[in-house]
Design an enzyme around this catalytic site. Structure first.
Site, PDB file in Angstrom:
ATOM      1  N   ILE A  14     -39.397  -0.949  17.243  1.00  0.00           N
ATOM      2  CA  ILE A  14     -38.140  -0.344  17.706  1.00  0.00           C
ATOM      3  C   ILE A  14     -37.613   0.625  16.646  1.00  0.00           C
ATOM      4  CG2 ILE A  14     -35.784  -0.752  18.547  1.00  0.00           C
ATOM      5  CD1 ILE A  14     -36.603  -3.535  19.397  1.00  0.00           C
ATOM      6  N   HIS A 176     -27.622 -12.070  26.443  1.00  0.00           N
ATOM      7  CA  HIS A 176     -28.911 -11.391  26.612  1.00  0.00           C
ATOM      8  C   HIS A 176     -30.000 -12.446  26.716  1.00  0.00           C
ATOM      9  CE1 HIS A 176     -31.738  -8.182  26.492  1.00  0.00           C
ATOM     10  NE2 HIS A 176     -32.207  -8.443  25.290  1.00  0.00           N
TER      11      HIS A 176
END
Ligand code: APR
Length: 321
Positions: A14, A176
């Site tokens: 990422i 999440h």
């Protein structure tokens, strides 16, 4: 005026995409930090060497020293292990909490005025820990999850209805994890409710509901679907894009309404926890939480999700973080 500075903590999958996107959008000068020697230096050199062809002009540097993130305006954290097939995000808790504690100390001591966006999982717990260790104001510490979960939900809706994803507005609230809450009732295509479009498409309310349920389920498990296919890591393009949208809204004071893992002080009947909710992101960080009315079923799903978040926070306390 000095150029903005963006520090990216974690130079893995990422982190690398974050650096490339931040450079391409010229959000500011970029410093990529990782504990692995030479790797962040190599990645930023590689990205910088595309500057002529891509037409961006920012400074890009890699580092293994926290001193180099000094005075960063925005910090985005991806340090930590990603999931392997079969793992839940919560399985990462102990390992990533240790990493997050050290990262928070490094940021606290070197970039005390930064707005911080956390991506590392389990997200809700990592944001909580980062804020606790840094002591930064809650509105300057937030997590990225909802932008991605909402984008996933919108993508599935667009595919199903055969419309441009640009015209789909759909939001996911809550933690999440598998208890996240895709808001079906509010999902629309330029104002037209998605459920109405599905009912017209199938001419049957029950089928429309089944199709929507399948999209909701796929959204909740979307991260795992990617992990299963990749086999050696988790999603990285879409989390990076999502965090960049948040950083851009803050750095350019866009005041976009983005689903954000934000600290609640009574909103949505939650007090003292980080939970995914719509928020206005601008020059002051999380400037406002947008409350919306939930029906009994939606509120109960959100409560369920909040219970899961609280469980993670309790686990973290129990582990001594
Ligand atoms: N400080 C800084 N960086 C660290 C530390 C640390 N203490 N420990 C590990 N890292 C770095 C690793 O060296 C690695 O380069 O974090 C990076 C993580 O990169 P990847 O393993 O490629 O993981 P990525 O796919 O980028 O995901 C990072 O985000 O979405 C979440 O679940 C995901 O928790 C994971 C995180």
């Amino acid at each position: 005026m000095a150029r903005k500075k963006i520090a990216l903590i974690g130079g893995g999958q990422i982190g690398g995409v974050l650096a490339q996107l931040a450079a391409q959008k010229e959000l500011g000068d970029i410093i990529l930090f990782d504990i692995v020697e030479d790797m962040p230096q190599g990645k930023t050199l590689d990205i910088a060497e595309a500057s002529r062809v891509d037409g961006f002009d920012v400074k890009l540097n890699g580092t293994n020293s926290y001193e180099d993130i000094k005075d960063a305006d925005v910090v985005i954290v991806t340090a930590g292990l990603p999931r392997k097939p079969g793992m839940s995000r919560d399985d990462l808790l102990t390992t990533n909490a240790k990493i997050m504690k050290s990262v928070a100390e490094g940021v606290r001591d070197n970039a005390p005025n930064a707005f911080c966006i956390i991506i590392s999982n389990p997200l809700d717990a990592m944001v909580t820990l980062f804020q606790k260790v840094t002591g930064f104001p809650h509105e300057k510490v937030m997590g990225q999850a909802g932008v991605l979960d909402s984008s996933r939900f919108s993508t599935f809706i667009a595919w199903e209805l055969g419309v441009s994803v640009k015209d789909v507005n759909a939001m996911v609230l809550g933690g999440h994890g598998d208890t996240m809450v895709p808001l079906v009732r509010y999902a629309n295509v330029n104002g037209v409710p998605v459920m109405e479009m599905l009912e017209r498409k199938y001419g049957d309310t029950n089928i429309a509901k089944e199709v929507m349920d399948a999209m909701v389920q796929r959204t909740k498990l979307a991260g795992g679907e990617v992990v299963k296919l990749l086999k050696t890591g988790s999603a990285f393009y879409s989390p990076a894009s999502s965090a960049i949208a948040m950083a851009k809204s803050i750095l350019r004071d866009e005041k976009r309404v983005l689903p954000t893992c934000a600290y609640l002080k009574g909103e949505f009947n939650v007090d003292g926890y980080y939970v995914g909710v719509p928020a206005v992101l601008g020059e002051n960080g999380v400037e406002r939480i947008i409350e919306l009315s939930l029906n009994a079923e939606e509120q109960s799903q959100l409560d369920n999700s909040i219970t899961a978040v609280k469980g993670l926070v309790v686990d973290m306390d129990r582990l001594g973080f």
